[in-house]
Write a protein that holds these residues in place. Structure first.
Motif, short mmCIF file in Angstrom:
data_model
loop_
_atom_site.label_atom_id
_atom_site.label_comp_id
_atom_site.label_asym_id
_atom_site.label_seq_id
_atom_site.Cartn_x
_atom_site.Cartn_y
_atom_site.Cartn_z
N PHE A 44 1.30 3.85 3.38
CA PHE A 44 0.08 3.78 4.19
C PHE A 44 0.29 4.32 5.61
O PHE A 44 -0.67 4.75 6.25
CB PHE A 44 -0.45 2.34 4.23
N VAL A 62 -2.91 -3.21 -6.04
CA VAL A 62 -4.36 -3.23 -5.80
C VAL A 62 -5.12 -2.79 -7.04
O VAL A 62 -6.17 -3.34 -7.38
CB VAL A 62 -4.70 -2.33 -4.59
N PHE A 105 0.86 -1.18 0.00
CA PHE A 105 0.00 0.00 0.00
C PHE A 105 0.90 1.23 0.00
O PHE A 105 1.86 1.31 0.76
CB PHE A 105 -0.91 0.02 1.23
N LEU A 115 -13.20 -2.22 -3.67
CA LEU A 115 -12.26 -1.80 -2.63
C LEU A 115 -13.01 -1.42 -1.35
O LEU A 115 -12.62 -1.82 -0.24
CB LEU A 115 -11.43 -0.62 -3.14
N MET A 174 -4.40 2.25 -0.35
CA MET A 174 -4.76 1.10 -1.18
C MET A 174 -5.16 1.55 -2.58
O MET A 174 -4.83 0.91 -3.58
CB MET A 174 -5.89 0.33 -0.52
N SER A 217 -2.16 2.16 -4.86
CA SER A 217 -1.23 1.05 -5.02
C SER A 217 -1.42 0.41 -6.40
O SER A 217 -2.55 0.06 -6.78
CB SER A 217 -1.47 0.01 -3.92
N LEU A 253 0.27 -9.43 -0.93
CA LEU A 253 0.09 -8.08 -0.41
C LEU A 253 1.30 -7.56 0.35
O LEU A 253 1.30 -6.41 0.77
CB LEU A 253 -1.13 -8.03 0.50
#
Length: 705
Positions: free
Chosen positions: A345, A360, A342, A375, A354, A357, A420
């Motif tokens: 973050f 994502v 992310f 999301l 997010m 990113s 992730l």
């Protein structure tokens, strides 16, 4: 030998980094004209080279070596500086960071005409390397010192081909050479003893050596058979030429980071500390987040730094997760961590981190309303309300922060988010700042290098949503601490900062006068950007200020990337995805090659699962890739900045970038007016009127491939 192997491959006859550093110190200490211009570092404007120059400068400082650092933007600037260096009578050591590997440095075009006392050290992570610089001998060859990471050991076939083509005479030569050969054979029959002395001793007459070796007369100690000359046929020569062509035309890739090389040197010198370790980690992280190395390569070096972190730092307290804090006011420790993909973050709110990113974005398709709903749905399933996700991360409820990773592991795979996190590092800054991750530091430094000056950009004020400068939610970036205080607040300026403010104002006035006098303004902004980033390496306040600049940059990238996909501006030409930017509020931002390359990487990541991989027509390998070509209009200069990216179909994989040679080939075939303004061969500046024919020629490929 003119290349230095890493210490684990060194021997008594093959010196390594430590011996080269000792030679630099010896040359400096015995120099009768010891001055700052006797040792010069030329540094490319990227985070890896920046960190490497800072590391070497720290080592020089410990040894009382006066030196000078000169930032170099590209090949044109390097040529200008090369001409300037000819006037430096006391120059004996030149160190090049992330530049020069592909250049024929021993030639007269570069450093062949310099005094023999000059040693040129090349510490460059880019590949391929020029074999003349790596394997060349003689006075000019020996002065070029390549700091290798061990990859040259695997170039034995290329070395053999280069030596044969450089030194061996051709089978079918002209009449003059054949007459000389017959005379030489007669001399070999009649005067065996003289020939043995000449060739076995390696001290033959200069005229004979020149004629037999031709233009590549840098062979040393090359014995020659007395009974038969060492000749190769045309077929063998063609085979060797094909091998070298394959090596040079396979595309560009990257090896060990320059900062990693400097860390190995510090290890050999037994001067390793947390500062040098952190700089080496930043160089490695920069290579990974910019897709210069694959995850496999990253993990190899990360495991080494993980052991170094454990060796130099106390064990971290357990159970704190992402809510990690410094243990005491002077805590400067480095700790290993699992970094979420992310965007910054810890300094943003969770939703924006997010949303911005690229990973994502590729899985959820956030440029569409449906993707944004997915999301929001993911965050809702995790139990995070909209109000919580819009809060700055430091102000979120502690129980939510502690449970974030666990809930992501449970629910994110349903949305295809299976990778992730990746192993990384964090550093504490005691009372001065909250801990900072390596990824966040790299993003901040990259933003400073690209857009700290020379571009107007609005940044968000912490604690408010960006509502524009007039509405109190944002302000125009003013270049760091010197610009924070205005004239009407002079009484509130701390005394230590007043001198910097005055200096900045005088510099701005001088720049304005230079602009009025017709002097180039472009040189100034990237030099200022370099020194802003260099200062931020040792100033956490500057670095934290740059995080807001990086956030603004990523907002612009997401805005532009989403607009490109929504408006279907991506054109497909013979397997290439081509995007041409000619208008928009962020156009002045994307004329910077670094920012345009970031947009290209974001598009590759975003569309990886949505477009079919292809094989470019000019590619030498049959591996499928995602070739993207982005062009952005520079209205002031009347040119386009063109960036080529060869993305891999699989996440965390890397393909060799073959656009460098493809650009050169297309330029030759269509006679476009172009220039390379950077050291990255996949970045090109082209005249506005020649773009259309250039892109058509590029995507058609070439018969030569």
């Amino acid at each position: 030998m003119v290349y230095l192997p890493p210490p684990h491959l060194a021997s008594a006859s093959r010196p390594s980094y430590g011996e080269a550093y000792a030679k630099i110190l010896a040359a400096h200490r015995r120099s009768p004209k010891t001055a700052a211009s006797s040792v010069i570092m030329l540094v490319a404007p990227d985070v890896d080279a920046l960190c490497a120059s800072k590391m070497l400068a720290d080592l020089f400082k410990q040894d009382d070596v006066m030196h000078r650092i000169i930032p170099v933007s590209g090949h044109a600037e390097l040529e200008r500086i090369r001409d300037e260096l000819t006037t430096y009578a006391d120059l004996h050591t030149l160190i090049m960071f992330n530049m020069g590997a592909i250049l024929d440095l021993p030639s007269a075009e570069w450093f062949g005409d310099f005094p023999t006392s000059l040693a040129v050290h090349v510490i460059d992570s880019s590949r391929p390397q020029n074999l003349s610089s790596v394997f060349g001998g003689g006075e000019n060859g020996d002065r070029i010192v390549i700091w290798d990471d061990g990859a040259v050991e695997g170039l034995q076939e290329e070395r053999k081909a280069w030596e044969v083509l450089t030194y061996a005479p051709e089978d079918d030569s002209d009449d003059e050479d054949s007459d000389f050969d017959s005379e030489e054979e007669a001399q070999e029959e009649d005067e065996d003893n003289e020939d043995e002395e000449d060739y076995e001793g390696g001290n033959g007459s200069p005229s004979r050596k020149r004629r037999s070796l031709g233009e590549g007369g840098r062979r040393q100690g090359k014995r020659r058979k007395v009974d038969q000359p060492n000749r190769i046929s045309r077929e063998e020569r063609a085979q060797h030429e094909a091998r070298l062509i394959k090596y040079y035309q396979s595309g560009t890739w990257h090896g060990q980071s320059a900062s990693g090389t400097m860390y190995i040197l510090a290890t050999v010198l037994e001067r390793v500390d947390n500062d040098l370790l952190w700089l080496a980690i930043l160089g490695l992280t920069y290579q990974y987040v910019t897709s210069r190395i694959s995850r496999e390569e990253y993990d190899k070096y990360q495991s080494i730094y993980h052991d170094e972190v454990a060796r130099l730092n106390p064990a971290p307290p357990a159970g704190l997760g992402d809510d990690f804090k410094s243990q005491n006011p002077d805590d400067n420790s480095v700790y290993a961590s699992e970094e979420l993909r992310f965007m910054m973050f810890r300094h943003w709110n969770l939703y924006d981190a997010m949303y911005h990113s690229s990973y994502v974005a590729s899985k959820l398709g956030i440029w569409k309303e449906r993707g944004r709903k997915r999301l929001t749905g993911l965050l809702a399933k995790m139990g995070f309300s909209i109000a919580e996700t819009q809060q700055p991360y430091p102000h979120m409820a502690k129980d939510l922060k502690l449970s974030l990773r666990q809930k992501l592991d449970q629910l994110a795979p349903e949305y295809g988010l299976v990778e992730l996190s990746y192993p990384s590092f964090m550093r504490c800054y005691g009372y001065r700042s909250q801990p900072l991750s390596a990824g966040d530091a790299v993003e901040a430094l990259s933003a400073l290098l690209d857009i700290a000056g020379g571009t107007r950009i609005e940044v968000e004020i912490e604690g408010t949503r960006n509502g524009g400068e007039w509405f109190g939610g944002g302000k125009v970036w003013e270049g760091g601490r010197e610009g924070r205080y205005r004239d009407d607040e002079r009484e509130n300026i701390p005394p230590a900062v007043l001198a910097n403010v005055v200096k900045a104002q005088m510099q701005a006035q001088a720049d304005a006068e230079g602009k009025e006098n017709g002097e180039g303004e472009e040189l100034q902004w990237w030099v200022r950007n370099f020194w802003s980033a260099y200062d931020a390496l040792s100033d956490i306040e500057r670095l934290r200020e740059a995080i807001s600049l990086s956030m603004a940059l990523h907002r612009a990238i997401i805005r532009q990337g989403s607009s490109i996909i929504d408006k279907q501006d991506i054109k497909t030409l013979r397997g290439h995805r081509v995007v041409v930017l000619t208008q928009g509020p962020d156009l002045p931002l994307f004329v910077h090659p670094g920012v345009l390359a970031r947009l290209a990487l974001w598009l590759v990541d975003a569309l990886r699962d949505r477009v079919e991989a292809t094989t470019p027509v000019y590619a030498r390998s049959r591996r499928k890739a995602l070739p993207f070509v982005l062009a952005c209009l520079n209205e002031k200069a009347g040119t386009y900045i063109v960036v080529g990216v060869t993305g891999a179909p699989d996440f965390d994989d890397v393909r060799k970038n073959e656009f460098g040679l493809a650009f050169l080939d297309a330029k030759e075939r269509c006679n476009a007016r172009t220039r390379h303004g950077t050291f990255d061969t996949s970045v090109l500046e082209i005249n506005k009127d020649d773009l259309k024919v250039f892109l058509q020629t590029l995507c058609e490929g070439g018969e030569r491939y």
